[in-house]
Design an enzyme around this catalytic site. Sequence first.
Site, PDB file in Angstrom:
ATOM      1  N   GLU A 289       0.825  -1.216   0.000  1.00 11.21           N
ATOM      2  CA  GLU A 289       0.000   0.000   0.000  1.00 11.21           C
ATOM      3  C   GLU A 289       0.854   1.260   0.000  1.00 11.21           C
ATOM      4  O   GLU A 289       0.424   2.306  -0.464  1.00 11.21           O
ATOM      5  CB  GLU A 289      -0.919   0.026   1.229  1.00 11.21           C
ATOM      6  CG  GLU A 289      -2.223  -0.704   1.001  1.00 11.21           C
ATOM      7  CD  GLU A 289      -3.287  -0.413   2.065  1.00 11.21           C
ATOM      8  OE1 GLU A 289      -2.983   0.241   3.069  1.00 11.21           O
ATOM      9  OE2 GLU A 289      -4.419  -0.863   1.864  1.00 11.21           O
ATOM     10  N   HIS A 310       8.294 -26.503  -1.113  1.00 12.15           N
ATOM     11  CA  HIS A 310       7.631 -27.594  -1.816  1.00 12.15           C
ATOM     12  C   HIS A 310       6.449 -27.094  -2.633  1.00 12.15           C
ATOM     13  O   HIS A 310       5.595 -27.877  -3.043  1.00 12.15           O
ATOM     14  CB  HIS A 310       7.200 -28.665  -0.804  1.00 12.15           C
ATOM     15  CG  HIS A 310       8.376 -29.254  -0.095  1.00 12.15           C
ATOM     16  ND1 HIS A 310       8.950 -30.457  -0.447  1.00 12.15           N
ATOM     17  CD2 HIS A 310       9.144 -28.760   0.916  1.00 12.15           C
ATOM     18  CE1 HIS A 310       9.994 -30.687   0.338  1.00 12.15           C
ATOM     19  NE2 HIS A 310      10.143 -29.666   1.173  1.00 12.15           N
ATOM     20  N   LYS A 424     -14.244  -0.074  -3.932  1.00 15.06           N
ATOM     21  CA  LYS A 424     -15.339   0.325  -3.037  1.00 15.06           C
ATOM     22  C   LYS A 424     -16.433   1.024  -3.837  1.00 15.06           C
ATOM     23  O   LYS A 424     -17.617   0.791  -3.637  1.00 15.06           O
ATOM     24  CB  LYS A 424     -14.834   1.282  -1.955  1.00 15.06           C
ATOM     25  CG  LYS A 424     -13.917   0.645  -0.942  1.00 15.06           C
ATOM     26  CD  LYS A 424     -13.579   1.658   0.133  1.00 15.06           C
ATOM     27  CE  LYS A 424     -12.459   1.163   1.028  1.00 15.06           C
ATOM     28  NZ  LYS A 424     -11.918   2.189   1.892  1.00 15.06           N
TER      29      LYS A 424
HETATM   30  O1  PA5 Z   1      -3.370   1.284   5.821  1.00 19.11           O
HETATM   31  C1  PA5 Z   1      -4.511   1.691   5.684  1.00 19.11           C
HETATM   32  O2  PA5 Z   1      -4.808   2.880   5.890  1.00 19.11           O
HETATM   33  C2  PA5 Z   1      -5.635   0.769   5.291  1.00 19.11           C
HETATM   34  O3  PA5 Z   1      -5.191  -0.512   5.025  1.00 19.11           O
HETATM   35  C3  PA5 Z   1      -6.661   0.695   6.401  1.00 19.11           C
HETATM   36  O4  PA5 Z   1      -6.047   0.212   7.566  1.00 19.11           O
HETATM   37  C4  PA5 Z   1      -7.841  -0.197   6.039  1.00 19.11           C
HETATM   38  O5  PA5 Z   1      -8.368   0.176   4.811  1.00 19.11           O
HETATM   39  C5  PA5 Z   1      -8.915  -0.126   7.114  1.00 19.11           C
HETATM   40  O6  PA5 Z   1      -9.331   1.201   7.277  1.00 19.11           O
HETATM   41  P1  PA5 Z   1     -10.110   1.691   8.555  1.00 19.11           P
HETATM   42  O7  PA5 Z   1      -9.232   1.486   9.733  1.00 19.11           O
HETATM   43  O8  PA5 Z   1     -10.416   3.113   8.286  1.00 19.11           O
HETATM   44  O9  PA5 Z   1     -11.355   0.855   8.657  1.00 19.11           O
END
Ligand code: PA5
Length: 449
Positions: A289, A310, A424
Amino acid sequence: MMQLKIDISNGKPFIGDKCLPRYQEEVDKCHQMLVNRTGKGNDFLGWMDLPETIEEEMINRINEDAAWIRAVAEVFVVIGIGGSYLGSRAVIEALGNPFQGLIGRKGHPLVIFAGENLSEDYHANLLELLDHKSYAVAVVSKSGTTTEPAVAFRLIKKHLEDKYGREEAGKRIFAITDARRGALKNLADNRGYVSYVIPDDVGGRYSVLTPVGLLPIAVAGFDIRVLLDGARQMREIALRSSDCEQNPCAMYAAFRNIIYRNGKFIEILVAYEPTLLYFIEWWKQLYGESEGKENKGIFPAGVTFTSDLHSMGQYIQEGMRTIFETVVSVEQPAKTLHIPDDPDNIDGLNFISGKRLSEVNRMAELGTMMAHVDGGVPNIRITIPAINEYTIGQLIYFFEFACALSGYALGVNPFDQPGVEAYKKNMFALLGKPGFEKETENILKRIEK
Ligand code: PA5
């Protein structure tokens, strides 16, 4: 205190001797951007100081709540997705007994996870289990609006209220969310749940050292002070110098950017301890990310050996030569197991009888590293002396700091995740969410075609 070490000697032949010193200037710049807070996403740098800024009062509060939960619950359900669950799961599984679920000791609740998927079967099975268990819940969401945990929380909240009544259920719910915004914040205020705040300047995937990670880790019975101590020690090293020879975070960030420019687009994080599986998952999210944007970035993959030798071992040895490996190597196991002698020796294993299993594992690690390097896969090794709260704290901070440096070296903002929104939007359009009418119309036309 012993500390994490990085060894790039089996990666260097792939980049040449001169490359790293030449790259040092670039790393210096990125380090300055980070510590002077002048780089992209600099309003999300709260994670950098967490081991220092967390207050004693907060640690005590988390430990007190954890003690209460341990006393009243056989199961602690952590509802969250992405950064809101991967960090706690990574630490709990790394430090825990893989058979914890079957041990079921009183006063040691099993920490399990929900809302990190939308599977009906998963959640139905979970509710069936909870019919027969005493439990408490943490619902974790920075935005407070993420669909997966919100749906899971609605299901579990109803179950909890049916089981305990609304008042007692309210005491068993712990909300971890933003200080001001979001549906979860409103719900927590409305129902009077015990709440913890995720600081504004800490993004989800960098939040493991906030209550997001610390509460579930404490409930699982681990020492969050020692975890923070380990992170604090790595912070000192990370901030002190940008010199790759002094700062393992700088070395790791530099190496992976150089090797990326040499056509190695995939990094595989390798562990020889199966309890590190979720640590790998946490790392995948952190790097994927943070760096995978603007059509750039190393693809983070992960394996646990020797299991995956494996399965994925064939590809790594002989597939496309676009990969490199980073091994998290553990020097000492916590327990001792010798391979017994067998006078019949029908299995032919007496050549290793009397040895510790960890020695065999170590030879597998060494042999694999040599084979993969011979096969054209550069190898970096990050060694910790043992798996415990302190070293896991070090590893967390090491990977976080290196990720931020590495993202800057790549030229991206390591603290945003704009690409996560695309699915989303489509899902909301398909489900007919109010406010998405235009998108619904468009997506239905697209499907009809
Ligand atoms: O790193 C990030 O910001 C995302 O992976 C969030 O942790 C994830 O989308 C969950 O978001 P939230 O904590 O707002 O529900």
